[in-house]
Write an enzyme that holds these catalytic residues in place. Structure first.
Site, mmCIF file in Angstrom:
data_model
loop_
_atom_site.group_PDB
_atom_site.id
_atom_site.type_symbol
_atom_site.label_atom_id
_atom_site.label_comp_id
_atom_site.label_asym_id
_atom_site.label_seq_id
_atom_site.Cartn_x
_atom_site.Cartn_y
_atom_site.Cartn_z
ATOM 1 N N SER A 96 0.789 -1.118 0.168
ATOM 2 C CA SER A 96 0.147 0.040 0.027
ATOM 3 C C SER A 96 0.870 1.251 -0.021
ATOM 4 C CB SER A 96 -0.933 -0.069 1.294
ATOM 5 O OG SER A 96 -0.461 -0.160 2.554
ATOM 6 N N HIS A 112 -1.951 -8.787 1.833
ATOM 7 C CA HIS A 112 -1.631 -7.634 2.808
ATOM 8 C C HIS A 112 -2.681 -7.347 3.641
ATOM 9 C CE1 HIS A 112 0.088 -3.868 3.458
ATOM 10 N NE2 HIS A 112 -0.287 -2.974 2.371
ATOM 11 N N HIS A 152 5.976 -12.621 8.295
ATOM 12 C CA HIS A 152 5.791 -11.158 7.900
ATOM 13 C C HIS A 152 7.063 -11.450 7.055
ATOM 14 C CE1 HIS A 152 6.598 -7.143 7.878
ATOM 15 N NE2 HIS A 152 5.047 -6.867 8.054
ATOM 16 N N ARG A 186 3.341 -4.286 17.204
ATOM 17 C CA ARG A 186 1.920 -3.835 16.979
ATOM 18 C C ARG A 186 1.089 -5.029 17.542
ATOM 19 N NH1 ARG A 186 1.770 -3.122 10.532
ATOM 20 N NH2 ARG A 186 2.705 -5.129 10.779
ATOM 21 N N ASP A 227 -2.087 -8.589 12.272
ATOM 22 C CA ASP A 227 -3.450 -8.900 11.810
ATOM 23 C C ASP A 227 -3.749 -10.224 12.907
ATOM 24 O OD1 ASP A 227 -3.548 -7.291 9.780
ATOM 25 O OD2 ASP A 227 -2.078 -8.704 8.580
#
Length: 455
Positions: free
Chosen positions: A257, A287, A334, A343, A389
């Site tokens: 992105s 993504h 990742h 995160r 995620d």
């Protein structure tokens, strides 16, 4: 806990509409001089060699971009202008009574390179509130799509419809000096960030809440107002949105992105066209769409195992079954990171504080204990650890936002902060059109045979 809104128009602020823009210009001029000096004196210095495998396998690890806003380290994780996520949660301004950083502050940090004062955050929040009006034709464009349309498709259509408001496109058509490109990009970016929560909330209420919409509350901060327009006024959810919008905002410039937004922007496309392109990349399952895949996988696992909280052995068996079917465990691994995503850790800490007894959250933690050892035992996975995620969906479900197809839109609203701050820097530094060289497989075969040489 009650958190008082603090984002009212301050008397000493209401006429100071542009001081952050002016401060950005000073910073940009300084860095511009440094970049020109680097290129002039060290432009021929080689950074690294590129292998044939890297060319074929997604250009992994090739240093070919400059992104000022953040830097991703394989072992440390993401740093925004040098600050880690734990440091941001500690040092950034917060709403009165709140504990999570305000996304306005992160945008300021990425843009200016300095930690913001509370006044800076209030100024940005006031600016975005003033700029947040969305023309009716944008809603009409979204309404023209079937309600069954994926929310990310609606989102990109809404952004494209909003492109009619681009100040950069209008000024470029009329003729402008290239030294002014950054100024119009800044204004477009500010306008777009201000309007995205309204567009996203409209899509959510249209698709999932019988087309009943909620008007903005200008007394709330940017993320708090977004939560309000979605229909969630629980203070815990507002805090989650502040954290969510902060930690998803940027992840250096090589992800799909961010890179797509930069690439399209390098053609002097305006912020709307560039961001919409980036969002089409975010919508891919490799993504941003992965966040909906994670919660879907967990819910399917729980249902297949008969409901309730599964045991670690049941989870291990289900994970091995997933892998044996040639599928991946969503939320793990990742492209760059080689440790647990900071995160993920930030969201886990939020959950331990606010919803430690939530069943779905407990399952996420059990999966976290179970999956990495299995993936490590396979000997084929470079990173067996969870990414961002792996946790976000469980937090959203706890507060009632169960429509997981919408999760990538939340990701997109947040990612605007980083990619648009970067676009401002692209224009301020006068970055060139991105145009890497490509070759054919026949050329590669000739190169390996020593019959041709790289240029």
């Amino acid at each position: 806990m009650t958190i008082d809104p603090i984002f009212v128009t301050l008397p000493n602020q209401q006429f100071k509409m542009g001081y952050i823009k002016e401060k950005f210009k000073v910073k940009a001029d300084e860095l511009n001089a440094e970049v020109k000096d680097l290129v002039k004196n060290h432009g021929n210095k080689k950074i690294e060699d590129v292998t044939l495998a890297q060319v074929y396998q997604g250009m992994r690890g090739i240093t070919g971009l400059v992104t000022e806003t953040s830097l991703l380290d394989a072992n440390e994780g993401i740093r925004f202008r040098g600050y880690s996520i734990p440091e941001l949660r500690e040092k950034m301004p917060k709403v009165k009574g709140g504990a999570e950083p305000l996304p306005e502050g992160l945008f300021y940090l990425m843009l200016i390179g300095e930690l913001p004062a509370e006044e800076d955050v209030q100024h940005l929040s006031n600016q975005w509130a003033r700029r947040s009006h969305v023309p009716n034709h944008v809603f009409a464009a979204i309404d023209a799509l079937p309600v069954s349309t994926h929310p990310m498709t609606m989102f990109t259509v809404g952004v494209m419809a909003l492109q009619t408001e681009s100040t950069f496109a209008k000024a470029y058509a009329e003729g402008m000096n290239k030294k002014d490109y950054w100024s119009y990009m800044y204004d477009d970016s500010m306008d777009l960030i201000a309007r995205l929560p309204r567009i996203a909330a409209y899509i959510y209420r249209r698709k999932y809440k019988n087309n009943v919409h909620i008007q903005p509350n200008g007394l709330l901060d940017w993320a708090g107002n977004f939560a309000h327009m979605l229909g969630y006024d629980d203070e815990g959810f507002r805090e989650l949105m502040r954290l969510y919008m902060t930690i998803h905002a940027d992840h250096e410039g090589g992800n799909v992105s961010a890179h797509t937004t930069h690439l399209v922007g390098s053609a002097l496309s305006d912020a709307y066209l560039s961001f919409a392109a980036g969002m089409n990349g975010l919508a891919g399952p490799l993504h941003g769409l992965a966040n909906q895949e994670v919660i879907k996988w967990i819910l399917e696992m729980r249902e297949e195992l008969g409901g309730g909280t599964p045991t670690k052995q049941q989870i291990e068996d289900y994970v091995r079954k997933t892998l044996s079917e040639g599928k991946v465990v969503p939320g793990y691994g990742h492209a760059v990171l080689r440790k647990t995503d900071p995160r993920f850790t930030a969201q886990m800490e939020f959950a331990k504080k606010h919803l430690a007894d939530d069943e779905l959250v407990k399952i996420v933690w059990l999966v976290y204990e179970t999956v990495p050892p299995i993936l490590e035992s396979l000997g084929k996975v470079k990173n067996p650890w969870p990414n961002v995620d792996a946790h976000s969906g469980a937090l959203l479900v706890h507060y009632g936002l169960v429509e997981y197809e919408f999760y990538t839109v939340l990701f997109g609203v947040s990612r605007a902060l980083g990619v648009l701050a970067s676009l401002c820097w692209d224009r301020a530094l006068g970055f060139s059109l991105e145009r890497p060289k490509s070759v054919t497989t026949e050329w590669m075969k000739q190169f390996v045979a020593g019959k041709v040489e790289a240029e």
